[in-house]
Each structure stands twice: as C-alpha cells, then as structure tokens.
Design a protein around this motif. Structure first.
Motif, mmCIF file in Angstrom:
data_model
loop_
_atom_site.group_PDB
_atom_site.id
_atom_site.type_symbol
_atom_site.label_atom_id
_atom_site.label_comp_id
_atom_site.label_asym_id
_atom_site.label_seq_id
_atom_site.Cartn_x
_atom_site.Cartn_y
_atom_site.Cartn_z
ATOM 1 N N THR A 13 1.032 -1.119 -0.108
ATOM 2 C CA THR A 13 0.267 0.392 -0.147
ATOM 3 C C THR A 13 1.023 1.253 0.059
ATOM 4 O O THR A 13 0.255 2.341 -0.454
ATOM 5 C CB THR A 13 -0.997 -0.196 1.415
ATOM 6 O OG1 THR A 13 -1.416 -1.560 1.415
ATOM 7 C CG2 THR A 13 -2.001 1.030 1.306
ATOM 8 N N CYS A 207 -9.396 -4.117 0.820
ATOM 9 C CA CYS A 207 -9.772 -3.093 0.170
ATOM 10 C C CYS A 207 -11.013 -2.734 -0.474
ATOM 11 O O CYS A 207 -12.169 -3.008 -0.114
ATOM 12 C CB CYS A 207 -8.401 -2.951 -0.687
ATOM 13 S SG CYS A 207 -8.552 -4.644 -2.005
ATOM 14 N N ILE A 250 -3.269 -2.486 -0.785
ATOM 15 C CA ILE A 250 -4.361 -1.497 -2.199
ATOM 16 C C ILE A 250 -3.047 -1.357 -2.625
ATOM 17 O O ILE A 250 -1.986 -0.783 -2.895
ATOM 18 C CB ILE A 250 -4.293 -0.239 -1.241
ATOM 19 C CG1 ILE A 250 -6.106 -0.634 -0.814
ATOM 20 C CG2 ILE A 250 -5.013 0.608 -2.476
ATOM 21 C CD1 ILE A 250 -5.900 0.967 -0.157
ATOM 22 N N CYS A 267 -6.926 5.193 5.619
ATOM 23 C CA CYS A 267 -6.717 3.713 6.137
ATOM 24 C C CYS A 267 -7.554 3.835 7.600
ATOM 25 O O CYS A 267 -8.398 2.943 7.424
ATOM 26 C CB CYS A 267 -5.183 2.465 6.027
ATOM 27 S SG CYS A 267 -4.904 2.651 4.428
#
Length: 275
Positions: A13, A207, A250, A267
C-alpha cells in the motif's frame, strides 16, 4: 491506540512512498503496530536488519508476501521455484510472520493447459509443506480473481484453495482471503464457513472494487470507495471464527501518488468507519 489493534497495513500500500524502515516509522506514527511486508522490501533492507526493526518495535506481522509461482515449463524451473519458496519460508520464520502468503502462479510459458498448471501448484505446495511445518510457518494460499489466471495465479476461488489445502492435509496450510479477489463468488458464504470449520483462515485482506476499474492490477480502491460490502464480509469472517487483523492491501497508482501519511490517515479513518 487499542482500536487499531485489528488493523494491519500491507506495505504494498505504501510501496511507492517509502522503503521498509521508513514505512515502519510511518505506521508507528499513526498508531499502527501490525504490518505485512513483501520479500523485495525485506531484501532491500536486509533480512537481519528487517528482523531487528520488527523486534525492536514490537511489530506483529500478519504475513509475508509472497511465495508461490510454482508452474514452470520444465523440471528444472519447478525445482528453482521450490528452492525459492523454501527460502521464503525461512524469511517468514526469521521475521515471525503469521503466515507465508502464496500467489501460486499461472500458466507456464508457452502453455495453454490450465489443469496442468494447477497440478504443478498442488505438487509444489505439497513438496514445500515438510519444510514449512518444520519451520513453524503456516502456508496461506491466496486465491486470485480469474482475470489473473494466466499470469499470476491459476487458483481462482476460495473453494479451489480450500480443496488444495484439504487434499494436502496435515495442518499448517490454509487460505488468505482477500476481498478484492473473492467478493464476487456465488458460494462465498458457504466457503468462508467451510474455511472456518477447517481452521484454514490465515489472513483477511481488505480494499475495495472500483466501478469502473481503470487497471486490472493497479486500480484497487480504498475501503468505502467501491462496491464491496466490507462489514458483511467481515461478519462472515468473524462468524467463521477468525478474529485476526484486517490487512489493508491496496495496489493503486492513485494512492501511490499521494503522500504516505495521507494514505495511512485515510486507511485508519476508513477502517474505523466503513469496515
């Protein structure tokens, strides 16, 4: 921040923002003490130094990404893949990771034989298990969305992953359940319940699925920006007996272009409000 105990950040991510040590420092700034790194990030830092960072900061690892890619055109290639997977197991053990996540591999070069590729995956996993069990590292088969069947993984449903784990047997093998890859499955609820009965849920990745999706690999959505019913998914996972951290993973050119602290703050906010 006790309310963040259930949040893990997969360091993919933050791949474009920071190297491993910097990503760890950023997660700690945001109260996050659970992560999942990738092997290339660990190699860039050095395994010994990465393990030192993990221990010094009291980090928990929901997994290490990734092993797999078993299919190959010849026996020599399959042997190389198995050797690399044994090294991945050793790295996961040194880091104290909860599991080694498997992206199993797609069609070998020049092949159109999907059943044979799946047989190679099953054979590779079975051959790896004695080493994994001896090291105390659970193996988490991650089924990938069918759009990746040719190049990334020929294991494309939770049912397939659980069938493979059951056929190998003996414990220490299960599934990493990623909402991005399995949210669409018609029999998802039954398969998650089955995974729970098997004790086979080893990781839960989150996600979102954007509509439209602009890139099949690098346009995953931030939680709440797409069409996946994340609370319902979490409820199924928890009803099946898994209460481990939700791991945000992600792959996104959009989010990679944003400042890393903004990504982490988002997040955290979405974990608290939409997951």
């Amino acid at each position: 921040m006790a309310d963040l105990d259930g949040l893990s950040i997969n360091l993919a991510t933050l791949r474009k923002q920071w190297r491993f040590a910097e990503a760890v420092d950023a997660c700690l700034r945001h109260g996050i003490t659970t992560i999942c790194p990738w092997r290339d990030q660990i190699a860039d830092t050095g395994l010994a130094e990465a393990a030192r960072i993990v221990r010094a900061n009291g980090l928990k690892l929901t997994g290490l990404c990734r092993g797999g890619f078993f299919p190959a055109p010849d026996a020599e290639g399959r042997a190389r893949a198995l050797d690399d997977n044994r090294r991945a197991v050793d790295e996961a053990a040194e880091l104290g990771a909860d599991c080694l996540v498997m992206v199993c591999g797609g069609l070998p070069a020049g092949s159109k034989d999907l059943p044979e590729a799946r047989r190679m995956v099953a054979d590779g996993l079975a051959a790896l298990m004695p080493h994994a069990r001896a090291a105390g590292v659970p193996i988490a088969i991650e089924p990938l969305h069918p759009m990746y069947a040719a190049d990334r993984s020929c294991v494309n449903s939770l049912e397939q992953a659980l069938d493979m784990a059951a056929a190998i047997g003996g414990g220490g093998i299960g599934a990493a359940i990623d909402v991005y890859h399995v949210w669409w499955e018609p029999d998802l609820a039954n398969q998650i319940a089955r995974a729970g009965r098997m004790g086979a849920i080893l990781a839960h990745h989150i996600c979102d699925w954007l509509v439209p999706t602009g890139d099949l690999l690098n346009d995953r959505g931030m939680m709440g920006d797409g069409v996946i019913d994340l609370p319902a998914f979490r409820a199924m996972i928890e009803a099946a007996g898994f209460h481990g951290a939700q791991e945000v993973e992600i792959f996104s050119d959009h989010w990679w272009s944003r400042p890393g602290d903004e990504v982490l703050a988002t997040c955290v906010e979405r974990f608290r409000t939409v997951c």
